[in-house]
Design a protein around this motif. Structure first.
Motif, PDB file in Angstrom:
ATOM      1  N   ALA A 400       0.831  -1.211   0.000  1.00 45.51           N
ATOM      2  CA  ALA A 400       0.000   0.000   0.000  1.00 45.51           C
ATOM      3  C   ALA A 400       0.859   1.252   0.000  1.00 45.51           C
ATOM      4  N   GLY A 401       1.955   1.212   0.726  1.00 42.56           N
ATOM      5  CA  GLY A 401       2.843   2.366   0.782  1.00 42.56           C
ATOM      6  C   GLY A 401       4.136   2.022   1.502  1.00 42.56           C
ATOM      7  N   ILE A 402       5.179   2.799   1.205  1.00 43.36           N
ATOM      8  CA  ILE A 402       6.489   2.596   1.830  1.00 43.36           C
ATOM      9  C   ILE A 402       6.976   3.929   2.370  1.00 43.36           C
ATOM     10  N   LEU A 403       7.400   3.924   3.618  1.00 45.48           N
ATOM     11  CA  LEU A 403       7.907   5.131   4.263  1.00 45.48           C
ATOM     12  C   LEU A 403       9.371   4.917   4.649  1.00 45.48           C
ATOM     13  N   ALA A 404      10.276   5.690   4.035  1.00 44.40           N
ATOM     14  CA  ALA A 404      11.678   5.670   4.446  1.00 44.40           C
ATOM     15  C   ALA A 404      11.912   6.831   5.400  1.00 44.40           C
ATOM     16  N   GLN A 405      12.778   6.646   6.389  1.00 50.98           N
ATOM     17  CA  GLN A 405      12.981   7.718   7.348  1.00 50.98           C
ATOM     18  C   GLN A 405      14.374   7.695   7.977  1.00 50.98           C
ATOM     19  N   TYR A 453      11.421  12.300   6.206  1.00 50.81           N
ATOM     20  CA  TYR A 453      10.671  11.196   5.619  1.00 50.81           C
ATOM     21  C   TYR A 453      10.654  11.233   4.093  1.00 50.81           C
ATOM     22  N   GLU A 454      10.407  10.036   3.550  1.00 50.52           N
ATOM     23  CA  GLU A 454      10.219   9.840   2.115  1.00 50.52           C
ATOM     24  C   GLU A 454       9.070   8.853   1.984  1.00 50.52           C
TER      25      GLU A 454
END
Length: 518
Positions: A400-405, A453-454
């Motif tokens: 559904a989604g990917i969050l890089a941090q 964040y990305e």
């Protein structure tokens, strides 16, 4: 802070001034040395200052005349009382007495030829470290180290033995600082005391050991996770501090931009799919997961997690601790969770193909799954899953989604100043900010951390790219063209806003700034 019912009315009835809060700047902390903390807490009173020959005392129980007489006797001064709400007064007592406590270095300097062989063998109940001043020297030293670490907001304490020295370092806002070098002779006794407090085997010195302990510091409960491993020169010990007074942060408190916060809210409203949080160790992934779970935690939802370790207890959430020795792995635990009719599942980390495949299948069968993965950016998470052996069509269907941090240190607001960089660089604001260093930030110029964040939501076009095995570079390029803000972009936005420094963003996003020379 609201007062308890009747405090202001009681002050009026007794003809005493009423004050809603204690002003730390107008309090003479040198007065506290004459009044034990236990007495101040139990009688709910606090000496504030001396004025016109009278001792100004904040009173939580203004009708307790015997305690007031005792304070007048101790100081040899008549008392002028002011009524303060009990909750505020007790918080001020803890806060102000904290300033009078000595450091671990003070304890070491005061150690003389004392018998180090007598060490207490148990700590039945958590005792506030501010109250302990008459224990054996090694106990006093460990308590002073723990107290100072909490006071300076350390996340970890490292006790490191070397051939001729013993070092104690604190990790504060992600950076290690050398704080103390106790005498080498204290090494065995100090580590033994840690083992006793965390219920470990003090006789075992050849194998790694893990444990937990709990202490009170200035009225705040602190959970401590203990890891001990044998090294060439003795047992190396790391204590991870989890201060419960900070609690679980919300999505609004961890540094999302308005746009990313809106996208994350939309993702969390889904009833199926998998949301991945990626980044290296120590980048705040678990904090983000807990913030998301806190947002999702509702009476009508069945939420179950499997974690290693469980860092915070979440009321209303079933939490399972991984135990590899009894084959309770992420994969095994996840299979069991699916029989518990969950709506939302949180998997602490996807470490192998088996866990990844079960998580993907769960997300395709009506469950919202949250987990973490170790990759440098959002796009690379896709190729990492495929490299693990997950079929591209399954990755495309479930994600559904990917969050890089990453985590960056925040400029101390108490000593923040602006300046112009010595040279102009492309993409760098003309005005930058930094902290001079002050008492509040212990001279570091930085106080606390925030995330950068990305966030990559997966749409239909991206699903097609994943299915045909597009590279991470192609996926990232497409995401940027659709408006995704990269880690670098988000970091620079926080630099421009004065939240953090350029050096901090460079430190935590080195791979993105390889072409930038300061």
């Amino acid at each position: 802070m609201s007062s308890e019912p009747g405090a202001e009315h009681l002050a009026e009835r007794l003809g005493l001034p009423f004050q809603q809060e204690i002003d730390d700047q107008q309090t003479d902390v040198s007065l506290l040395s004459q009044l034990p903390l236990v007495f101040a807490r139990s009688r709910c009173l606090l000496p504030l200052s001396v004025k016109d020959g009278r001792l100004l005392v904040a009173l939580g129980n203004p009708s307790d005349l015997l305690s007031q007489d005792e304070v007048a006797r101790r100081y040899g001064l008549p008392i002028q009382g002011i009524v303060v709400p009990k909750e505020e007064l007790l918080a001020a007592i803890n806060r102000l007495y904290t300033r009078t406590a000595g450091t671990a270095r003070d304890v070491v300097e005061n150690l003389v030829a004392e018998d180090l062989s007598t060490i207490a063998t148990e700590l039945a109940h958590p005792q506030d470290l501010l109250d302990t001043n008459d224990e054996a020297p090694v106990i006093r030293l460990l308590h002073a180290i723990l107290f100072q670490a909490v006071k300076e907001r350390a996340s970890d304490i490292h006790i490191e033995p070397y051939e001729r020295t013993l070092e104690v370092r604190f990790r504060i806002d992600g950076i290690l600082h050398l704080k103390l070098e106790p005498p080498k002779v204290l090494q065995e006794a100090l580590i033994s005391r840690v083992k006793i407090m965390s219920s470990l085997n003090i006789a075992e010195k050849r194998l790694p050991q893990d444990g937990r302990l709990k202490v009170l510091v200035a009225g705040h409960e602190v959970d401590i996770r203990v890891s001990i491993v044998p090294t060439q020169f003795g047992e190396r010990t790391v204590l991870r501090l989890l201060d419960r007074k900070h609690g679980i942060r919300t999505l609004g408190e961890i540094g999302f931009s308005e746009k990313d916060a809106a996208i994350m809210e939309r993702l969390l409203k889904r009833t199926s799919g998998i949301i991945l949080v990626t980044g290296p160790t120590g980048s705040g992934k678990t904090t983000t997961l807990y913030a998301a779970l806190s947002r999702l935690n509702r009476q009508e939802k069945n939420i179950i997690t499997i974690e290693d370790p469980i860092e915070y207890q979440l009321s209303g959430v079933g939490q399972i601790q991984v135990h590899a020795r009894i084959d309770l792995t992420f994969a095994a635990g996840l299979r069991s969770i699916l029989r518990q009719d969950p709506d939302i599942i949180m998997v602490g980390e996807i470490r192998d193909a088996e866990t990844a495949e079960i998580a993907m299948q769960a997300s395709l069968t009506g469950h919202l799954v949250l987990s973490t993965l170790h990759t440098n950016d959002a796009a690379t998470a896709v190729t990492r899953l495929i490299d693990m052996g997950i079929e591209p069509f399954m990755v495309a269907s479930s994600l559904a989604g990917i969050l890089a941090q990453r985590l960056v240190r925040v400029i101390c607001p108490y000593c923040k100043e602006s300046y112009r960089p010595e040279q102009e660089l492309p993409g760098i604001p003309e005005i930058l900010y930094r902290g001079r260093g002050c008492e509040r930030c212990f001279g570091q110029g930085m106080l606390g951390r925030s995330g950068i964040y990305e966030l990559l939501p997966v749409d239909a076009e991206l699903c097609g790219m994943i299915t045909r095995r597009a590279s991470a570079g192609e996926i990232k390029g497409y995401a940027i063209s659709r408006g995704m803000r990269t880690l670098r972009d988000d970091g620079m936005a926080k630099v421009a806003a004065g939240v953090t420094t350029l050096e901090e963003v460079l430190r935590v996003t080195q791979e993105e700034y390889a072409d930038l020379q300061l």
